[in-house]
Motif scaffolding. Structure first.
Motif, PDB file in Angstrom:
ATOM      1  N   GLY A   1      69.709  -7.505   5.352  1.00  0.00           N
ATOM      2  CA  GLY A   1      70.685  -8.543   5.701  1.00  0.00           C
ATOM      3  C   GLY A   1      71.875  -8.673   4.767  1.00  0.00           C
ATOM      4  O   GLY A   1      72.297  -9.790   4.467  1.00  0.00           O
ATOM      5  N   ILE A   2      72.433  -7.554   4.329  1.00  0.00           N
ATOM      6  CA  ILE A   2      73.567  -7.631   3.391  1.00  0.00           C
ATOM      7  C   ILE A   2      74.852  -7.864   4.178  1.00  0.00           C
ATOM      8  O   ILE A   2      75.122  -7.150   5.149  1.00  0.00           O
ATOM      9  CB  ILE A   2      73.721  -6.323   2.592  1.00  0.00           C
ATOM     10  CG1 ILE A   2      72.390  -5.925   1.972  1.00  0.00           C
ATOM     11  CG2 ILE A   2      74.781  -6.465   1.517  1.00  0.00           C
ATOM     12  CD1 ILE A   2      72.384  -4.506   1.490  1.00  0.00           C
ATOM     13  N   SER A   3      75.645  -8.826   3.716  1.00  0.00           N
ATOM     14  CA  SER A   3      76.973  -9.060   4.318  1.00  0.00           C
ATOM     15  C   SER A   3      77.966  -9.363   3.207  1.00  0.00           C
ATOM     16  O   SER A   3      77.674 -10.165   2.313  1.00  0.00           O
ATOM     17  CB  SER A   3      76.938 -10.253   5.271  1.00  0.00           C
ATOM     18  OG  SER A   3      76.114  -9.978   6.372  1.00  0.00           O
ATOM     19  N   PHE A   4      79.092  -8.700   3.228  1.00  0.00           N
ATOM     20  CA  PHE A   4      80.204  -9.039   2.314  1.00  0.00           C
ATOM     21  C   PHE A   4      81.467  -8.359   2.803  1.00  0.00           C
ATOM     22  O   PHE A   4      81.426  -7.458   3.649  1.00  0.00           O
ATOM     23  CB  PHE A   4      79.880  -8.644   0.865  1.00  0.00           C
ATOM     24  CG  PHE A   4      79.585  -7.194   0.645  1.00  0.00           C
ATOM     25  CD1 PHE A   4      80.612  -6.250   0.524  1.00  0.00           C
ATOM     26  CD2 PHE A   4      78.273  -6.739   0.543  1.00  0.00           C
ATOM     27  CE1 PHE A   4      80.336  -4.916   0.309  1.00  0.00           C
ATOM     28  CE2 PHE A   4      77.976  -5.399   0.331  1.00  0.00           C
ATOM     29  CZ  PHE A   4      79.011  -4.483   0.212  1.00  0.00           C
ATOM     30  N   ASP A   5      82.603  -8.807   2.274  1.00  0.00           N
ATOM     31  CA  ASP A   5      83.897  -8.188   2.563  1.00  0.00           C
ATOM     32  C   ASP A   5      84.490  -7.675   1.260  1.00  0.00           C
ATOM     33  O   ASP A   5      84.263  -8.255   0.197  1.00  0.00           O
ATOM     34  CB  ASP A   5      84.874  -9.206   3.164  1.00  0.00           C
ATOM     35  CG  ASP A   5      84.451  -9.640   4.566  1.00  0.00           C
ATOM     36  OD1 ASP A   5      83.898  -8.789   5.294  1.00  0.00           O
ATOM     37  OD2 ASP A   5      84.663 -10.809   4.906  1.00  0.00           O
TER      38      ASP A   5
ATOM     39  N   ARG B   1      82.325  -1.485   8.548  1.00  0.00           N
ATOM     40  CA  ARG B   1      83.647  -1.049   9.024  1.00  0.00           C
ATOM     41  C   ARG B   1      84.558  -0.803   7.823  1.00  0.00           C
ATOM     42  O   ARG B   1      84.609  -1.616   6.897  1.00  0.00           O
ATOM     43  CB  ARG B   1      84.271  -2.104   9.932  1.00  0.00           C
ATOM     44  CG  ARG B   1      83.662  -2.142  11.318  1.00  0.00           C
ATOM     45  CD  ARG B   1      84.348  -3.199  12.188  1.00  0.00           C
ATOM     46  NE  ARG B   1      83.722  -3.261  13.499  1.00  0.00           N
ATOM     47  CZ  ARG B   1      84.141  -2.576  14.564  1.00  0.00           C
ATOM     48  NH1 ARG B   1      85.186  -1.771  14.461  1.00  0.00           N
ATOM     49  NH2 ARG B   1      83.534  -2.704  15.728  1.00  0.00           N
ATOM     50  N   LEU B   2      85.268   0.318   7.891  1.00  0.00           N
ATOM     51  CA  LEU B   2      86.253   0.647   6.862  1.00  0.00           C
ATOM     52  C   LEU B   2      87.622   0.616   7.527  1.00  0.00           C
ATOM     53  O   LEU B   2      87.859   1.391   8.457  1.00  0.00           O
ATOM     54  CB  LEU B   2      85.987   2.032   6.283  1.00  0.00           C
ATOM     55  CG  LEU B   2      84.586   2.252   5.711  1.00  0.00           C
ATOM     56  CD1 LEU B   2      84.348   3.714   5.411  1.00  0.00           C
ATOM     57  CD2 LEU B   2      84.401   1.432   4.459  1.00  0.00           C
TER      58      LEU B   2
ATOM     59  N   ALA C   1      73.661 -12.499  -5.281  1.00  0.00           N
ATOM     60  CA  ALA C   1      74.789 -13.211  -5.892  1.00  0.00           C
ATOM     61  C   ALA C   1      76.097 -12.487  -5.620  1.00  0.00           C
ATOM     62  O   ALA C   1      76.133 -11.266  -5.516  1.00  0.00           O
ATOM     63  CB  ALA C   1      74.575 -13.313  -7.403  1.00  0.00           C
ATOM     64  N   THR C   2      77.167 -13.268  -5.496  1.00  0.00           N
ATOM     65  CA  THR C   2      78.519 -12.717  -5.315  1.00  0.00           C
ATOM     66  C   THR C   2      79.466 -13.513  -6.204  1.00  0.00           C
ATOM     67  O   THR C   2      79.336 -14.722  -6.309  1.00  0.00           O
ATOM     68  CB  THR C   2      78.983 -12.874  -3.850  1.00  0.00           C
ATOM     69  OG1 THR C   2      77.984 -12.352  -2.991  1.00  0.00           O
ATOM     70  CG2 THR C   2      80.284 -12.124  -3.603  1.00  0.00           C
ATOM     71  N   GLY C   3      80.410 -12.835  -6.822  1.00  0.00           N
ATOM     72  CA  GLY C   3      81.399 -13.544  -7.649  1.00  0.00           C
ATOM     73  C   GLY C   3      81.998 -12.631  -8.681  1.00  0.00           C
ATOM     74  O   GLY C   3      81.707 -11.426  -8.705  1.00  0.00           O
TER      75      GLY C   3
ATOM     76  N   ILE D   1      87.022  -3.466   3.826  1.00  0.00           N
ATOM     77  CA  ILE D   1      85.635  -3.090   4.156  1.00  0.00           C
ATOM     78  C   ILE D   1      84.885  -4.341   4.613  1.00  0.00           C
ATOM     79  O   ILE D   1      84.962  -5.388   3.971  1.00  0.00           O
ATOM     80  CB  ILE D   1      84.900  -2.486   2.940  1.00  0.00           C
ATOM     81  CG1 ILE D   1      85.646  -1.272   2.391  1.00  0.00           C
ATOM     82  CG2 ILE D   1      83.465  -2.088   3.316  1.00  0.00           C
ATOM     83  CD1 ILE D   1      85.062  -0.727   1.110  1.00  0.00           C
ATOM     84  N   THR D   2      84.191  -4.186   5.721  1.00  0.00           N
ATOM     85  CA  THR D   2      83.348  -5.274   6.211  1.00  0.00           C
ATOM     86  C   THR D   2      81.913  -4.765   6.309  1.00  0.00           C
ATOM     87  O   THR D   2      81.664  -3.756   6.970  1.00  0.00           O
ATOM     88  CB  THR D   2      83.796  -5.719   7.624  1.00  0.00           C
ATOM     89  OG1 THR D   2      85.201  -5.904   7.604  1.00  0.00           O
ATOM     90  CG2 THR D   2      83.118  -6.998   8.033  1.00  0.00           C
ATOM     91  N   VAL D   3      81.024  -5.449   5.644  1.00  0.00           N
ATOM     92  CA  VAL D   3      79.590  -5.122   5.735  1.00  0.00           C
ATOM     93  C   VAL D   3      78.895  -6.326   6.357  1.00  0.00           C
ATOM     94  O   VAL D   3      79.009  -7.435   5.838  1.00  0.00           O
ATOM     95  CB  VAL D   3      79.002  -4.816   4.335  1.00  0.00           C
ATOM     96  CG1 VAL D   3      77.504  -4.553   4.414  1.00  0.00           C
ATOM     97  CG2 VAL D   3      79.715  -3.629   3.705  1.00  0.00           C
TER      98      VAL D   3
END
Lengths: 251, 362
Positions: A22-26, A62-63, A223-225, A6-8
């Protein structure tokens, strides 16, 4: 290199005005990924964008490389095949037995003969520990069982990704822990990637590999982790308050 | 015999094997060997796993052996995850499609009708008691809700009522005029329209509109509230659902019906006037006949019937709503039952009124 499922990218989440920007993560294959945050921060809204119920206000999701919005219907259908979803209430069809519920996607999207569809459905129910309840109606079983049955239905077509919206909501701690174990079991045996929206700390620490935290005040991803990293090393007050269960306005 | 599993054991890839290979497997018996080649399998979905389980289940049942080439351990992993013994029965036989014998269906229908009658009578009793209580404690009636439902059932229904009333008057006048003209008495079409609409048809067509529009809405609204446990919440708060939910709707329907009927009759008379003008009858003659044919008796009887029909639609709609089951399809069934029940009762009461008024000479 790990496979991204998944791509955001730069997503503004909301219905008419952005709740979060503005969210982005994989999300990587085989991980249990949790979207967390306080009530009203936009977790469920973001999930609805990811599963194609509502288009994001901006950005792209994207999935397995496929998009759900702004593409021809065939591409959208292919993208929908990549994932299964379970909703807070389970959303089982009340007029059908559990077996019939699991059979719905199999009947609609496979060419398998009837006995094969039944066997696949039985095996999916066995996977979630509900084979003995195959002929029960959703109204005849408990909330925890309904959620497990919903997972069996979501897994019917062997999706690569499983989205879970508040799976522990309304469940007692024991049932909630059983559900966590089931999610781990599915990941380990079926190789499914799990994306979960929750704010149940016990579940997060029990099963999550990675999480992203959304914040209502700042309207962004803060935050991410891994859960332990966020709890032990984050300097952000909102993250610390969330993991330490601190009230904002203590009386 | 040999079966080779494809590299990707998806439902699409395995469906053909189910149809082509399994009939041959059914002929295998003790002493035979099935060679299962799973060496090429890279990924195996639920359908592939089901095929593997099915083959081993048949092996156990029919007594043939399976020689398996399981290069990547897919078969072993599947058999570890799903114990074949747990799937000993044929699922299609274990879970046959739900079929109920005709006699059982008839019996269930009779019991269902009896239960519905009992529940409707119980609701009627509760509504009567609640209304009697309101006489002593009128503030218990939720006036704002009553006005809201009056607006929805009455004012919002005006356009459709006017349209249907107008068209109804138009059609009746046209058909009657076509016949009466042959005898040169088309002037009496006005009498027919006046008596018909005021005494009978005005209330009847409005009641049918109300049943279809508002009766079903009452049942669906209250039914959805029941599914969402809002009705349970009312009961635990000590608020009787009949007083809180049903009475405002019943009162609104009872009040709205006579007013809607007046509008429907007015529109019907206008429809008749259009036809008669088109046929060359002066409008003063038409309206003069209308005034002469309209009696206070007919007007009051029509309005009385309208109020009773409104009461029936309100009661049946709310009763069906409160008796809804806990599922989404139950709400749909309640809405349907509300319309059907209302129409049946309206017809029965209309017949009773016709006999009663005849006996009383009204």
């Amino acid at each position: 290199m790990r496979e991204v499922v998944i791509t955001v990218r730069d997503v503004d989440a909301g219905y008419t005005t952005p709740v979060i920007r503005g969210i982005s993560f994989d999300v990587y294959a085989g991980e249990i990924f949790v979207i967390l945050g306080g009530s009203g921060c936009g977790k469920s809204t973001l999930l609805k964008h990811m599963i194609g119920l509502n288009p994001p206000l901006a950005g792209e999701i994207r999935l397995m490389g496929d998009r759900l919005f702004g593409v021809p219907q065939e591409e959208r259908l292919r993208a929908l095949r990549h994932f299964g979803v379970t909703y807070q209430s389970g959303a089982l069809f009340g007029s059908m037995t559990l077996l019939e519920n699991v059979c719905v996607p199999l009947d609609s999207f496979t060419d398998l003969p009837r006995e094969a569809r039944y066997l696949v459905a039985e095996m999916k129910l066995e996977l979630v520990g509900l084979k003995e309840y195959a002929d029960y109606f959703p109204s005849d079983i408990s909330g925890g069982m309904r959620k497990r049955a919903a997972i069996a239905r979501a897994m019917a077509l062997d999706p690569r990704i499983l989205f879970l919206d508040e799976p522990s909501a309304g469940l007692d701690p024991v049932t909630s822990a059983e559900l966590d174990r089931l999610i781990l079991h599915l990941r380990d045996t079926q190789g499914v990637t799990v994306v979960m929206v929750t704010h149940e700390l016990a579940s997060i620490f029990a099963i999550a590999d990675r999480c992203v935290m959304l914040d209502k005040q700042e309207q962004r991803l803060i935050a991410t982790g891994s859960p332990a990293e966020l709890r032990d090393h984050s300097e952000l007050p909102a993250v610390r308050a969330f993991f330490n269960r601190e009230a904002k306005n203590p009386s | 015999m040999e079966i080779s599993l494809p590299e990707t054991c998806s439902a699409a890839a395995v469906a053909g094997l189910w149809r082509s290979a399994l009939p041959a497997v059914a002929r295998l018996g003790r002493g035979d060997t099935l060679e299962l080649d799973a060496g090429a399998v890279g990924s195996c979905g639920g359908a592939g796993e089901a095929l593997i389980v099915e083959l081993y289940r048949r092996s156990a049942r029919q007594g043939f052996d399976i020689a398996c080439r399981d290069g990547r351990g897919v078969v072993a992993r599947t058999l570890e995850l799903f114990a074949v013994g747990n799937f000993a029965e044929d699922p299609a036989m274990t879970h046959p499609p739900r079929k109920t014998a005709t006699a059982v269906q008839v019996g269930e229908a009779v019991v269902g009708i009896w239960q519905t009658i009992c529940e409707q009578m119980a609701f009627l009793g509760e509504a009567t008691v609640a209304t009697a209580t309101l006489l002593f404690r009128p503030r218990r009636l939720r006036l704002r809700d009553t006005l809201l439902h009056f607006e929805r059932a009455g004012i919002d229904a005006l356009p459709i009522t006017l349209l249907i009333g107008f068209l109804f008057g138009l059609i009746v006048a046209f058909m009657a005029a076509a016949t009466m003209r042959q005898f040169g008495v088309e002037v009496y079409v006005a009498d027919l329209i006046s008596i018909g609409l005021f005494r009978e048809l005005g209330a009847l067509i409005t009641a049918i509109i109300l049943a279809g529009r508002s009766g079903s809405a009452f049942a669906a609204e209250i039914g959805t509230m029941k599914v969402n446990e809002e009705v349970d919440a009312l009961e635990t708060l000590g608020l009787p659902p009949v007083t809180f939910l049903a009475l405002p709707r019943v009162f609104a329907a009872t009040l709205a019906m006579p007013l809607l009927t007046i509008f429907a009759i007015g529109a019907g008379l206008l429809g008749g006037a259009v036809v008669m003008a088109a046929l060359g009858l002066p409008s003063t003659v038409y309206w003069n006949r209308i005034i002469k044919a309209t009696t206070l008796n007919n007007v009051l009887l029509g309005l009385f019937k309208a109020a009773v029909f409104g009461l029936l639609v309100g009661l049946v709609g709310c009763a069906q709503g409160l008796q809804t089951g806990r599922t989404a399809d139950a709400v749909g069934r309640a809405a349907t039952a509300a319309v059907v029940g209302s129409l049946v009762l309206i017809t029965i009461f209309d017949g009773l009124f016709a006999v009663l008024f005849h006996v009383l000479g009204i």
